[in-house]
Every structure is written in C-alpha cells, then in structure tokens.
Design a protein around this motif. Structure first.
Motif, PDB file in Angstrom:
ATOM      1  N   SER A 154      -3.245  55.621 -26.465  1.00 24.60           N
ATOM      2  CA  SER A 154      -4.207  56.059 -27.469  1.00 24.60           C
ATOM      3  C   SER A 154      -3.953  55.398 -28.817  1.00 24.60           C
ATOM      4  CB  SER A 154      -4.128  57.584 -27.628  1.00 24.60           C
ATOM      5  OG  SER A 154      -2.922  57.959 -28.281  1.00 24.60           O
ATOM      6  N   SER A 179       1.764  56.304 -24.139  1.00 23.34           N
ATOM      7  CA  SER A 179       0.416  56.698 -24.538  1.00 23.34           C
ATOM      8  C   SER A 179      -0.403  55.468 -24.910  1.00 23.34           C
ATOM      9  CB  SER A 179       0.483  57.653 -25.732  1.00 23.34           C
ATOM     10  OG  SER A 179      -0.823  57.916 -26.228  1.00 23.34           O
ATOM     11  N   CYS A 204      -8.688  63.298 -22.542  1.00 21.62           N
ATOM     12  CA  CYS A 204      -7.461  63.186 -23.345  1.00 21.62           C
ATOM     13  C   CYS A 204      -7.696  63.597 -24.798  1.00 21.62           C
ATOM     14  CB  CYS A 204      -6.931  61.755 -23.304  1.00 21.62           C
ATOM     15  SG  CYS A 204      -6.457  61.190 -21.654  1.00 21.62           S
ATOM     16  N   LEU A 261       3.118  57.609 -17.560  1.00 25.96           N
ATOM     17  CA  LEU A 261       2.815  58.900 -18.165  1.00 25.96           C
ATOM     18  C   LEU A 261       3.434  59.035 -19.554  1.00 25.96           C
ATOM     19  CD1 LEU A 261       3.294  61.196 -15.036  1.00 25.96           C
ATOM     20  CD2 LEU A 261       1.141  60.590 -16.137  1.00 25.96           C
ATOM     21  N   HIS A 293     -10.163  56.744 -17.138  1.00 23.34           N
ATOM     22  CA  HIS A 293      -9.289  57.920 -17.104  1.00 23.34           C
ATOM     23  C   HIS A 293      -8.901  58.170 -15.654  1.00 23.34           C
ATOM     24  CE1 HIS A 293      -7.607  61.785 -18.454  1.00 23.34           C
ATOM     25  NE2 HIS A 293      -8.033  62.239 -17.289  1.00 23.34           N
ATOM     26  N   GLN A 349      -4.233  60.925 -16.965  1.00 20.00           N
ATOM     27  CA  GLN A 349      -4.087  60.194 -18.227  1.00 20.00           C
ATOM     28  C   GLN A 349      -4.915  58.922 -18.174  1.00 20.00           C
ATOM     29  OE1 GLN A 349      -0.302  59.957 -20.560  1.00 20.00           O
ATOM     30  NE2 GLN A 349      -0.308  57.811 -19.914  1.00 20.00           N
ATOM     31  N   CYS A 350      -5.270  58.435 -19.348  1.00 26.39           N
ATOM     32  CA  CYS A 350      -6.075  57.219 -19.423  1.00 26.39           C
ATOM     33  C   CYS A 350      -5.233  55.974 -19.146  1.00 26.39           C
ATOM     34  CB  CYS A 350      -6.715  57.096 -20.799  1.00 26.39           C
ATOM     35  SG  CYS A 350      -8.289  57.973 -20.941  1.00 26.39           S
ATOM     36  N   ARG A 403      -4.166  70.001 -15.209  1.00 22.17           N
ATOM     37  CA  ARG A 403      -3.969  68.627 -15.663  1.00 22.17           C
ATOM     38  C   ARG A 403      -2.785  67.982 -14.956  1.00 22.17           C
ATOM     39  NH1 ARG A 403      -2.675  66.641 -21.884  1.00 22.17           N
ATOM     40  NH2 ARG A 403      -2.552  64.401 -21.409  1.00 22.17           N
TER      41      ARG A 403
END
Length: 300
Positions: A86, A84, A121, A81, A131, A137-138, A17
């Motif tokens: 999310s 986030s 993720c 990075l 992504h 990362q998205c 990753r």
C-alpha cells in the motif's frame, strides 16, 4: 445493542479475513505430510521395488525436495503477508503530480499511475495487480515477487504430489472402474459419511483429489501471471487490454523480480532490489486518455 453488533461484526470480519490463509496452510501441511508418508512408508506398490527404486538415498533426495518446496511456500507466503504493497509510509506529496495521477477520495491524496484503491484492504495499493482472496491481501509492487515465487513452488509441489499419488489412484482402480471406485475418487465425503470406506482410505482419496484439482488451478494462475509479467501488465491492465509499460521481456521480469531476477525465485532471502519505486514508470505507449506527446519512451 448497536455497539455490541458492531464489535461482533468486526471480530467476524477479522476471522473471515484470515480464514483463507488458515485453510491454505492446513491444505499445504496435509499434502506435504501425505506425500512424505507415501515416500517413507507406502511407496511403491511392489516390495521388490522398495529395495531397487526406493533406497534410503533416494528417499533422502525426495524428502529434501519436499522440505525445500515446503519451506519456500511458507517463507514466500509469510513475506508476502508481511510486506504491505500500500501507499502507507510512502511519501507521495513531494512527488511531481503529472500525467496519469488521480485523486483518491477515500485516502484523500493524489495517487500515481497503476495505483488503485482496494476496498477490502481500505487503502490504495502501488502497482495494484489484484486483491488475492486466498491470502486476504492485495498483490502489488512490493510483494509481487513473493506472490509469484509462492505460486511457482505451490505448482511444483502439487505437480510432484500428483505424480506420487498416482499410486493411490492405482490402488483405488485396482478392482476396476466400478461405482465404488468412481464415487471414492469423485465424492470421497459421501463414501465416508455412508460408511462405505474407512477414514484412512478417505484421507488418501481426498488428498489425492485435492492435489489434482489444486495443481490445475495453481497452473492456471501461475501461467497467467507469468504471461502478464513477460508482457509488463497487471491484471487490471489486462482487463482493459493495455500494454503501455512493456519494456521488453527481460526488463519486464526485472521490474517484477528485481535486479537478481535469475536467482531471486530460488529463495525469498536472496536480496533483489527493484529498479523503480512503484510510483514512476517508463512507458512505451500512451495509456488510454493520455496524449502521445506526453509519453516518455523507455524501451530497451
């Protein structure tokens, strides 16, 4: 045995990753170091040009430009990075579930429009664009600004490196277009393995080739995402040929880069708050499957 294999696979997955980030960092550092070496030591080809065109003042300007671009690339990548995109930490249950909301069985929650689950993720991402395999990362609502700024400075840095590496191509082709020069430009690894060139010549040829290929690839990514930003689209919406969230080019830029969009791209530390929350969006056309009488007009 099963648990050992599971732990081993988990560690390999974690290493893989972060591998693209490590490779990209090494390439950026290598290209920057090579360009600095060209400015300080090698450039230009003719000695009289060194005194006329490459005075200490101009060398200082070149070095300052490189440090500025290099710093912006690393800083934007770091913030990308660390930010986030999310739904973790975002309060969704209190939001009014309306048109366009869906239920994610993996996250076991309702998710708003433009939000989608990422199986890499393992979480849903607000205003998911795609992504990014290069960062692992998205790209979503909260970190799109850093992603786009990083692309911009990578493109500027690579274009700058290509211009300076013209001297390297001139040196390689000085003897003419021969099998030796062509192979050194196209396949420097083979020339190094077979002992046809020195390690120093290989390093310069490899970095120069990487600059050209990287500049072409980054140019395609940058222009594509700038076009998406101006159209108010994500990559996913571009695939489905939908533009229900386009509010005009100026507002579309503001939605992606924040209220100080006109200077936000210069430095990632410039505060530029977003006008929205990544959950609710104004629409100007009904998305597929949504009736037109349920659409709120928000075009400026």
């Amino acid at each position: 045995m099963t648990s050992f294999r599971g732990r081993l696979w988990s560690r390999l997955e974690a290493v893989c990753r972060f591998m693209p980030v490590i490779v990209n960092t090494v390439l950026v550092v290598s290209i920057t170091g090579e360009v600095m070496y060209l400015v300080m030591v090698e450039a230009p080809l003719e000695p009289e040009q060194k005194e006329r065109d490459w005075a200490p003042l101009w060398k200082g300007v070149h070095l300052a430009s490189q440090i500025f671009m290099f710093g912006n690339i690393l800083w934007n990548a770091s913030l990308f990075l660390r930010t986030s995109p999310s739904i973790r930490g975002v309060f969704l249950e209190g939001s009014a579930v309306g048109q366009g909301w869906r239920y994610c069985y993996a996250c076991e929650t309702h998710i708003p429009p433009r939000c989608s689950h990422c199986y890499d993720c393992k979480v849903c991402v607000l205003r998911k664009d795609h992504h990014c395999v290069f960062f692992g990362q998205c790209v979503g609502f909260k970190n799109y600004r850093y992603f786009l700024s990083c692309l911009l400075f990578m493109w500027a840095g690579l274009l700058y490196a290509v211009v300076l590496n013209v001297e390297v191509f001139i040196i390689i082709l000085k003897e003419g277009i021969t099998p030796h020069s062509v192979l050194l430009l196209l396949m420097p690894w083979i020339m190094l393995i077979t002992g046809q060139v020195t390690a120093r010549a290989f390093a310069f040829a490899f970095v120069a080739d990487t600059c050209v290929v990287g500049c072409l690839c980054v140019s395609a990514f940058l222009f594509f995402h700038v076009a998406l930003m101006l159209r108010g689209q994500t990559t996913r919406e571009w695939y489905s040929n939908q533009r229900p969230y386009s509010l005009g080019w100026r507002r579309n830029i503001l939605e992606c880069l924040g209220e100080r969009w006109y200077v936000a791209w210069l430095c990632p530390l410039i505060p530029s708050p977003f006008p929205g929350d990544g959950i609710h969006f104004l629409v100007t056309a009904p998305p597929s499957g949504v009736r037109s009488d349920n659409v709120n007009s928000g075009k400026n």
